[in-house]
Design an enzyme around this catalytic site. Structure first.
Site, PDB file in Angstrom:
ATOM      1  N   HIS A 233      -6.061  -7.014  43.028  1.00  0.00           N
ATOM      2  CA  HIS A 233      -4.796  -6.298  42.832  1.00  0.00           C
ATOM      3  C   HIS A 233      -4.707  -5.010  43.642  1.00  0.00           C
ATOM      4  CE1 HIS A 233      -4.235  -9.116  39.582  1.00  0.00           C
ATOM      5  NE2 HIS A 233      -5.337  -8.701  38.997  1.00  0.00           N
ATOM      6  N   ARG A 234      -5.789  -4.631  44.315  1.00  0.00           N
ATOM      7  CA  ARG A 234      -5.754  -3.365  45.043  1.00  0.00           C
ATOM      8  C   ARG A 234      -4.716  -3.393  46.159  1.00  0.00           C
ATOM      9  NH1 ARG A 234     -11.621  -3.635  44.651  1.00  0.00           N
ATOM     10  NH2 ARG A 234     -12.380  -2.091  43.148  1.00  0.00           N
ATOM     11  N   GLY A 235      -4.555  -4.530  46.815  1.00  0.00           N
ATOM     12  CA  GLY A 235      -3.608  -4.618  47.924  1.00  0.00           C
ATOM     13  C   GLY A 235      -2.196  -4.255  47.504  1.00  0.00           C
TER      14      GLY A 235
END
Length: 622
Positions: A233-235
């Site tokens: 989910h960092r993107g």
């Protein structure tokens, strides 16, 4: 030269500006060739920050105590108080940490930096002291991919990524020379431009809280991540922050698709996974053609010319004249075949016993004595090259003699009381797969099983931060198809592409792996290697004019003499064949290696044997 006077690389400048506006953008990594200005641009970033903002540079030779902080030994000994001495993370709170050549930093150190960055707090446990302090910073790093790669896990921790290329135009190079040779150049137009940029960034910071991200834009951000196969989910989170910061930089209070498009390459370039390659539909083969092809393939595997077979197998079945005539005269013209990779599977725990070397290496597999002040404190000793004092053990040694030494307030410490820390950490390994790519390896599709086992080991090596290498020998030579690497994706791709066909130059394979092991020993003496040789032993291509068996014995002697390498031989020969040679078994004896026939192995059992063999090894110091 100041930030505005830096020539070119507008994408890198934009990434730094967005991080100056909103630290939640996650920092930036510059990756490119050496001497192209990466570090210079990163250091100029401090000009965009308020005057009191910390800008801390991380040295490659730092210790764990220097990074996290440690006990103030002087205060403890003089006043008997337990006090905390701040480290790099404490000094960088509210500012920037600049890591030059991050790929050369031990993986354990990188993990500690990002752990503190994600948590926003540094937690220290040392000699009975528990200390907490805030730790919020922007990570700015550089690396040269030619000097080593960074794992995908660490790449994902950076909010942005810039692939850095050197300026090669004549005009660009001339401009760089003019700006670098004159200090006065940076005091005129560029100073005014820098002042305007700093004011614009300050306005963007104030505007940031008012910037609105519509629900349609949030949905667009999520869809773009899914389309590019982004893992985790960092993107999406970093893309959200970057688009909002860019809108504030443009003095706009609503994020639009244009803002997302502008920052998307910076945020998702290093996270996107390549789409699966489209597989070609197999061509339908007529039954008659299929039978003819199978016959030719079988003839190729069983009727390779062996000038030495009569010496090795007296009384064995001889090749018929029809079989000999069916064999091609030139092995290089034989048909090649690429087998699929078998299904990967979970592997058992691969464990190696510790040796007696002290290492600065890092990893996640085997415990080793630590060289330097990094690693976990496990015991104390009387001698240490690092002079890393163990406060608890030193105080215990001095305590019984305080009355005799007429203690007056502070603890009296004498040289004979000093005890030093012995540290321990985990290290990685280099697993070298030496694969027989000759035509006989295709019999009964044994290559598919072998590739499945290797693929499973690659997954485990990736999790444990091991490095792997592939050497394939076929036709009349051996080659390194995959140099030592920690890139799982690249290794899996090269494994899939290994072909089968031609003669069996087994001596060339042994010589090539010997050269690789010796190069690793000279370049990195602390590296431990495991050589996994997969072959059917049907050697029929010599390096010179000597007998093949004598040549193999000579090559095996060289490899078995390498103290930093252990060997494992997997015999894929069909033991039911009348022309069996059993050369692989003798080769294992010459190599002083563990030997396993493929008849007793399945693809998953091959992995189990590798684990079992590795668990039995004691590696002596080189």
């Amino acid at each position: 030269m100041n930030f505005c006077g830096f020539v070119g690389h507008d994408d890198a400048k934009l990434a730094l500006i967005l991080n100056a506006i909103d630290p939640q953008c996650g920092g930036v990594l510059f990756a490119g060739e050496k001497g192209s200005g990466k570090s210079t641009c990163a250091r100029l970033f401090r000009e965009l920050l308020p005057g009191e903002t910390p800008f801390v540079e991380v040295p490659l030779n730092m210790t764990e105590d220097a990074l996290l902080g440690t006990v103030d030994i002087e205060r403890a000994l003089k006043h008997g108080e337990k006090a905390f001495q701040p480290g790099i993370l404490s000094r960088a709170d509210g500012g920037v940490i600049h890591i030059d050549d991050i790929n050369l930093l031990p993986a354990g150190m990188i993990a500690l930096i990002f752990e503190a960055h994600d948590r926003g707090t540094n937690i220290l446990e040392r000699e009975g002291i528990t200390a907490h302090h805030p730790c919020r910073f922007i990570p700015i790093a550089t690396m040269d991919p030619d000097e080593g790669l960074l794992s995908a896990h660490f790449l994902d921790r950076f909010g942005m990524f810039v692939a850095w290329g050197a300026i090669r135009t004549n005009a660009g190079k001339m401009e760089i020379i003019r700006k670098s040779e004159s200090v006065l150049y940076a005091t005129s137009d560029t100073d005014a431009a820098l002042s305007r940029l700093r004011e614009r960034i300050a306005n963007a910071r104030r505007l940031l809280k008012r910037v609105h991200v519509p629900a349609t834009i949030e949905q667009s951000i999520v869809e773009r991540g899914i389309e590019r196969g982004i893992e985790g989910h960092r993107g999406e989170l970093f893309l959200f922050c970057a688009a909002r910061a860019y809108a504030a930089f443009r003095a706009e209070i609503t994020v639009t698709e244009e803002h997302v498009d502008q920052v998307l390459p910076l945020v998702l370039a290093h996270r996107a996974r390549p789409a699966p390659e489209e597989q070609e539909e197999p061509t339908e083969v007529q039954p008659s053609e299929k039978n003819q092809s199978d016959n030719e393939s079988q003839t190729e595997r069983e009727t390779e010319p062996h000038n030495h077979q009569n010496q090795l197998h007296e009384g064995g079945a001889q090749e018929t004249s029809s079989e000999a005539s069916a064999a091609p005269a030139d092995a290089s013209t034989r048909k090649e075949e690429i087998f699929d990779t078998g299904e990967p599977f979970p592997v058992r725990r691969i464990a190696l016993r510790k040796d007696r070397l002290k290492r600065a290496e890092s990893g996640r597999r085997t415990k080793t004595a630590s060289q330097g002040k990094s690693g976990r404190y496990v015991r104390s000793g009387f001698k240490s090259a690092e002079r890393d004092v163990a406060l608890d053990a030193t105080l215990r040694a001095a305590a019984p003699y305080q009355a005799m030494r007429e203690r007056n307030g502070s603890v009296v410490i004498r040289p004979e009381d000093l005890r030093f820390k012995e540290r321990e950490k985990k290290m990685s390994h280099l697993v070298i797969f030496v694969v027989d790519g000759s035509g006989s390896m295709g019999a009964q599709r044994r290559m598919t099983e072998t590739k499945g086992a290797v693929q499973s080991l690659l997954l485990d090596c990736y999790r444990k931060r091991d490095k792997v290498a592939f050497i394939v020998f076929r036709r009349n030579r051996a080659e390194i198809v995959l140099p030592p690497t920690s890139s799982f994706e690249y290794a899996a791709k090269r494994l899939k592409e290994i072909p089968v066909g031609g003669r069996t130059p087994l001596s060339a394979g042994l010589l090539e792996v010997y050269r690789l092991v010796m190069r690793m020993r000279m370049r990195r003496p602390q590296t431990r290697c495991l050589v996994v040789l997969v072959t059917d032993g049907r050697a029929n291509q010599a390096l010179g004019e000597t007998d093949i068996e004598m040549e193999l014995r000579s090559m095996a002697g060289l490899l078995s003499g390498c103290k930093n390498a252990d060997c494992l031989v997997i015999d894929t020969e069909d033991k039911k064949s009348l022309t069996k040679m059993d050369l692989a078994a003798r080769l294992a004896e010459w190599l002083d290696a563990h030997y396993y026939p493929l008849a007793d192995l399945r693809a998953d059992y091959l992995t189990g044997m590798v684990e079992y063999a590795k668990s039995l090894q004691w590696v002596s110091a080189p």
